[in-house]
Scaffold this active site. Structure first.
Site, PDB file in Angstrom:
ATOM      1  N   ARG A   1       4.663  15.554   8.882  1.00 40.56           N
ATOM      2  CA  ARG A   1       3.237  15.847   8.724  1.00 40.56           C
ATOM      3  C   ARG A   1       2.952  16.914   9.777  1.00 40.56           C
ATOM      4  O   ARG A   1       2.872  16.605  10.965  1.00 40.56           O
ATOM      5  CB  ARG A   1       2.386  14.611   8.978  1.00 40.56           C
ATOM      6  CG  ARG A   1       2.704  13.421   8.042  1.00 40.56           C
ATOM      7  CD  ARG A   1       1.649  12.342   8.188  1.00 40.56           C
ATOM      8  NE  ARG A   1       2.053  11.062   7.639  1.00 40.56           N
ATOM      9  CZ  ARG A   1       1.869  10.692   6.366  1.00 40.56           C
ATOM     10  NH1 ARG A   1       1.287  11.512   5.527  1.00 40.56           N
ATOM     11  NH2 ARG A   1       2.239   9.495   5.955  1.00 40.56           N
TER      12      ARG A   1
ATOM     13  N   ASP B   1       1.360   5.594  -2.647  1.00 37.02           N
ATOM     14  CA  ASP B   1      -0.036   5.128  -2.790  1.00 37.02           C
ATOM     15  C   ASP B   1      -0.615   5.314  -4.194  1.00 37.02           C
ATOM     16  O   ASP B   1      -1.630   4.707  -4.527  1.00 37.02           O
ATOM     17  CB  ASP B   1      -0.932   5.860  -1.790  1.00 37.02           C
ATOM     18  CG  ASP B   1      -0.657   5.435  -0.361  1.00 37.02           C
ATOM     19  OD1 ASP B   1       0.057   4.436  -0.172  1.00 37.02           O
ATOM     20  OD2 ASP B   1      -1.148   6.101   0.564  1.00 37.02           O
TER      21      ASP B   1
ATOM     22  N   ASP C   1      -2.403   7.614  -5.331  1.00 35.57           N
ATOM     23  CA  ASP C   1      -3.827   7.982  -5.274  1.00 35.57           C
ATOM     24  C   ASP C   1      -4.069   9.463  -5.558  1.00 35.57           C
ATOM     25  O   ASP C   1      -4.848  10.105  -4.868  1.00 35.57           O
ATOM     26  CB  ASP C   1      -4.403   7.601  -3.900  1.00 35.57           C
ATOM     27  CG  ASP C   1      -3.657   8.261  -2.757  1.00 35.57           C
ATOM     28  OD1 ASP C   1      -2.551   8.791  -2.986  1.00 35.57           O
ATOM     29  OD2 ASP C   1      -4.180   8.261  -1.627  1.00 35.57           O
TER      30      ASP C   1
ATOM     31  N   MET D   1       0.553  -1.414   2.045  1.00 35.54           N
ATOM     32  CA  MET D   1       0.100  -0.062   2.387  1.00 35.54           C
ATOM     33  C   MET D   1      -1.009   0.396   1.447  1.00 35.54           C
ATOM     34  O   MET D   1      -1.202  -0.170   0.367  1.00 35.54           O
ATOM     35  CB  MET D   1       1.266   0.915   2.373  1.00 35.54           C
ATOM     36  CG  MET D   1       2.012   0.946   3.696  1.00 35.54           C
ATOM     37  SD  MET D   1       3.235   2.263   3.739  1.00 35.54           S
ATOM     38  CE  MET D   1       3.612   2.270   5.490  1.00 35.54           C
ATOM     39  N   GLY D   2      -1.667   1.451   1.848  1.00 34.61           N
ATOM     40  CA  GLY D   2      -2.791   1.993   1.076  1.00 34.61           C
ATOM     41  C   GLY D   2      -3.942   2.243   2.031  1.00 34.61           C
ATOM     42  O   GLY D   2      -4.847   1.427   2.160  1.00 34.61           O
ATOM     43  N   ARG D   3      -3.833   3.388   2.736  1.00 38.71           N
ATOM     44  CA  ARG D   3      -4.825   3.716   3.765  1.00 38.71           C
ATOM     45  C   ARG D   3      -6.206   3.920   3.151  1.00 38.71           C
ATOM     46  O   ARG D   3      -7.201   3.471   3.666  1.00 38.71           O
ATOM     47  CB  ARG D   3      -4.352   4.991   4.467  1.00 38.71           C
ATOM     48  CG  ARG D   3      -4.861   5.172   5.829  1.00 38.71           C
ATOM     49  CD  ARG D   3      -4.203   6.322   6.548  1.00 38.71           C
ATOM     50  NE  ARG D   3      -3.493   7.261   5.677  1.00 38.71           N
ATOM     51  CZ  ARG D   3      -2.534   8.071   6.090  1.00 38.71           C
ATOM     52  NH1 ARG D   3      -2.155   8.028   7.337  1.00 38.71           N
ATOM     53  NH2 ARG D   3      -1.957   8.913   5.267  1.00 38.71           N
TER      54      ARG D   3
ATOM     55  N   GLY E   1       4.269  11.574   3.789  1.00 44.41           N
ATOM     56  CA  GLY E   1       5.032  10.315   3.731  1.00 44.41           C
ATOM     57  C   GLY E   1       6.086  10.386   2.641  1.00 44.41           C
ATOM     58  O   GLY E   1       5.796  10.822   1.528  1.00 44.41           O
TER      59      GLY E   1
ATOM     60  N   THR F   1       3.977  10.009  -3.729  1.00 38.37           N
ATOM     61  CA  THR F   1       3.419   9.115  -2.710  1.00 38.37           C
ATOM     62  C   THR F   1       3.436   7.699  -3.255  1.00 38.37           C
ATOM     63  O   THR F   1       3.127   7.488  -4.439  1.00 38.37           O
ATOM     64  CB  THR F   1       1.971   9.478  -2.309  1.00 38.37           C
ATOM     65  OG1 THR F   1       1.361   8.356  -1.652  1.00 38.37           O
ATOM     66  CG2 THR F   1       1.080   9.852  -3.486  1.00 38.37           C
TER      67      THR F   1
ATOM     68  N   ASP G   1      -1.697  14.341  -1.255  1.00 39.09           N
ATOM     69  CA  ASP G   1      -2.940  15.061  -1.043  1.00 39.09           C
ATOM     70  C   ASP G   1      -2.869  16.147   0.064  1.00 39.09           C
ATOM     71  O   ASP G   1      -3.196  17.310  -0.161  1.00 39.09           O
ATOM     72  CB  ASP G   1      -3.944  13.967  -0.647  1.00 39.09           C
ATOM     73  CG  ASP G   1      -5.355  14.417  -0.729  1.00 39.09           C
ATOM     74  OD1 ASP G   1      -5.748  14.854  -1.815  1.00 39.09           O
ATOM     75  OD2 ASP G   1      -6.046  14.356   0.307  1.00 39.09           O
TER      76      ASP G   1
ATOM     77  N   ARG H   1      16.951  16.740  -7.071  1.00 45.53           N
ATOM     78  CA  ARG H   1      18.125  16.976  -7.935  1.00 45.53           C
ATOM     79  C   ARG H   1      17.703  17.641  -9.249  1.00 45.53           C
ATOM     80  O   ARG H   1      18.330  18.605  -9.706  1.00 45.53           O
ATOM     81  CB  ARG H   1      18.800  15.619  -8.203  1.00 45.53           C
ATOM     82  CG  ARG H   1      19.912  15.630  -9.218  1.00 45.53           C
ATOM     83  CD  ARG H   1      20.457  14.216  -9.346  1.00 45.53           C
ATOM     84  NE  ARG H   1      21.515  14.096 -10.328  1.00 45.53           N
ATOM     85  CZ  ARG H   1      21.308  13.770 -11.600  1.00 45.53           C
ATOM     86  NH1 ARG H   1      20.075  13.587 -12.042  1.00 45.53           N
ATOM     87  NH2 ARG H   1      22.325  13.677 -12.424  1.00 45.53           N
TER      88      ARG H   1
HETATM   89  O1  F6P Z   1       2.566   7.704   2.286  1.00 43.79           O
HETATM   90  C1  F6P Z   1       1.324   7.076   2.313  1.00 43.79           C
HETATM   91  C2  F6P Z   1       1.334   6.006   3.337  1.00 43.79           C
HETATM   92  O2  F6P Z   1       2.396   5.182   3.015  1.00 43.79           O
HETATM   93  C3  F6P Z   1       0.055   5.192   3.505  1.00 43.79           C
HETATM   94  O3  F6P Z   1      -0.098   4.150   2.615  1.00 43.79           O
HETATM   95  C4  F6P Z   1       0.202   4.737   4.933  1.00 43.79           C
HETATM   96  O4  F6P Z   1      -1.026   4.423   5.503  1.00 43.79           O
HETATM   97  C5  F6P Z   1       0.802   5.931   5.586  1.00 43.79           C
HETATM   98  O5  F6P Z   1       1.586   6.560   4.607  1.00 43.79           O
HETATM   99  C6  F6P Z   1       1.638   5.660   6.799  1.00 43.79           C
HETATM  100  O6  F6P Z   1       2.061   6.880   7.304  1.00 43.79           O
HETATM  101  P1  F6P Z   1       3.052   7.091   8.512  1.00 43.79           P
HETATM  102  O7  F6P Z   1       4.424   6.822   8.008  1.00 43.79           O
HETATM  103  O8  F6P Z   1       2.880   8.518   8.910  1.00 43.79           O
HETATM  104  O9  F6P Z   1       2.648   6.108   9.561  1.00 43.79           O
END
Ligand code: F6P
Length: 338
Positions: A88, A144, A146, A186-188, A27, A142, A119, A37
């Site tokens: 990804r 997140d 995390d 957000m925050g899976r 992401g 990221t 990660d 840069r």
């Molecule tokens: O980059 C992390 C994240 O933003 C998560 O919080 C979220 O669940 C995920 O990416 C969404 O990913 P994508 O853009 O692939 O749907």
């Protein structure tokens, strides 16, 4: 006393190398461009050639690799997203995919890599490194936040500022109508975005995956707020909360408060865009610099991070195995202020 050497580049080169590659993966996060840069300019100042690998591991597999100059990274410090694009990659998870990637890197004479991502990016880099041995340093990017091995990841500060701005606006309309708003952020797997933005925007409850959600308790607190004549209520829910996202929470609260007007707002990908904050730009610059320096010092399979203001390098294995915990003090504070 001010140090006179502030602008001096480091000249001690422990490892002889000429060509390094940089890529962004997973992401995207605001500040990635500022970091690209910093990597490019630091490397060039130290007589290294830098190659941009487009679309992360996908581009590595397909050989989408181009040289970068100082001019290639002009005018991007302020831009969100990543000029190198991201992906990804499922193919990179296969030995065949990684072999193709290695062959392309070999044909370009690439001697080291800088991997920017989260990660998943570092898990991939770690496997690749153990199979083919190309030195690699990672940079945590990221929204997140995390990742173990750094206090903050690139993109997090911008994202929480975006959320706070959005919630402030939602609060205006929520107040006008005395409504209960459930805002999903957000925050899976992690509640860092929810926790900080929730505190900053005065949320009545913050639901995160790291703690068990007690809807009975949440509902009682909301009711208390209304008893004290508070007009609107705002709940912040991390998308990965174990009770469910905003829609599930809405269903639950509708059954408890059938007469109340409840609305849901899912902020989604707007949290990933926008110009990076000053904090993120400076963090990105420092980490980009630290990654190149790390490679030149002979570091390998590590992630550059900043803890308590100091640059630290954490092995990929450790950074991907451990999970960063939410600050318990912030959790307590959030509860206290709700
Ligand atoms: O980059 C992390 C994240 O933003 C998560 O919080 C979220 O669940 C995920 O990416 C969404 O990913 P994508 O853009 O692939 O749907």
């Amino acid at each position: 006393m001010k140090t006179k050497n502030f602008l001096r580049t480091f000249t001690v080169q422990f490892v002889t190398m000429k060509k390094i590659g940089i890529f962004t993966s997973g992401g995207d996060a605001p500040g990635m461009n500022a970091c690209i840069r910093a990597v490019v300019r630091t490397a060039l100042r130290n007589n290294l050639e830098v190659y941009g690998i487009y679309r992360g591991y996908e581009g590595m597999i397909e050989g989408d690799i181009v040289p970068l100059t100082s001019a290639s990274v002009s005018n991007i410090v302020q831009r969100g997203g990543t000029v190198l694009k991201s992906s990804r990659s499922k193919e990179f998870m296969t030995p065949d995919g990684r072999k193709q990637a290695y062959d392309h890197l070999q044909s370009h004479g690439m001697e080291a890599l800088i991997a920017m991502g989260g990660d998943g990016t570092f898990k991939g880099a770690s496997v690749f490194n153990s199979e083919y041995g190309i030195p690699c340093v990672g940079i945590p990017c990221t929204i997140d936040n995390d990742l173990y091995g750094t206090d903050f990841t690139i993109g997090y500060d911008t994202a929480i500022n975006t959320v706070v701005e959005a919630v402030d606006k939602i609060r205006d309309t929520a107040n006008s109508h005395n409504r209960l708003f459930i805002v999903e952020v957000m925050g899976r797997d992690a509640g860092f975005i929810a926790l900080r933005s929730g505190i900053a925007s005065g949320a009545d409850a913050i639901l995160v995956p790291e703690t068990e959600t007690d809807m009975e308790y949440v509902a009682r607190n909301i009711q208390k707020g209304w008893d004290k004549k508070r007009g609107a209520s705002i709940l912040i829910v991390a998308e990965g909360d174990e009770y469910g996202g905003a829609i599930i929470v809405e269903k639950d609260l509708k059954s408890r408060f059938p007469d109340k007007e409840i609305r849901v707002s899912i902020l989604g990908h707007l949290q990933r865009g926008g110009n990076p904050s000053c904090m993120d730009r400076v963090l990105a610059a420092r980490m980009g610099w630290a990654a190149v320096k790390g490679l030149m010092e002979g570091r390998n399979a590590v992630m550059a991070g900043i803890i308590n203001g100091e640059v630290v390098y954490t092995p990929f294995e450790k950074a991907t195995k451990h999970h960063l915990s939410l600050n318990p003090e912030l959790l307590e504070l959030a509860d206290m202020l709700s």
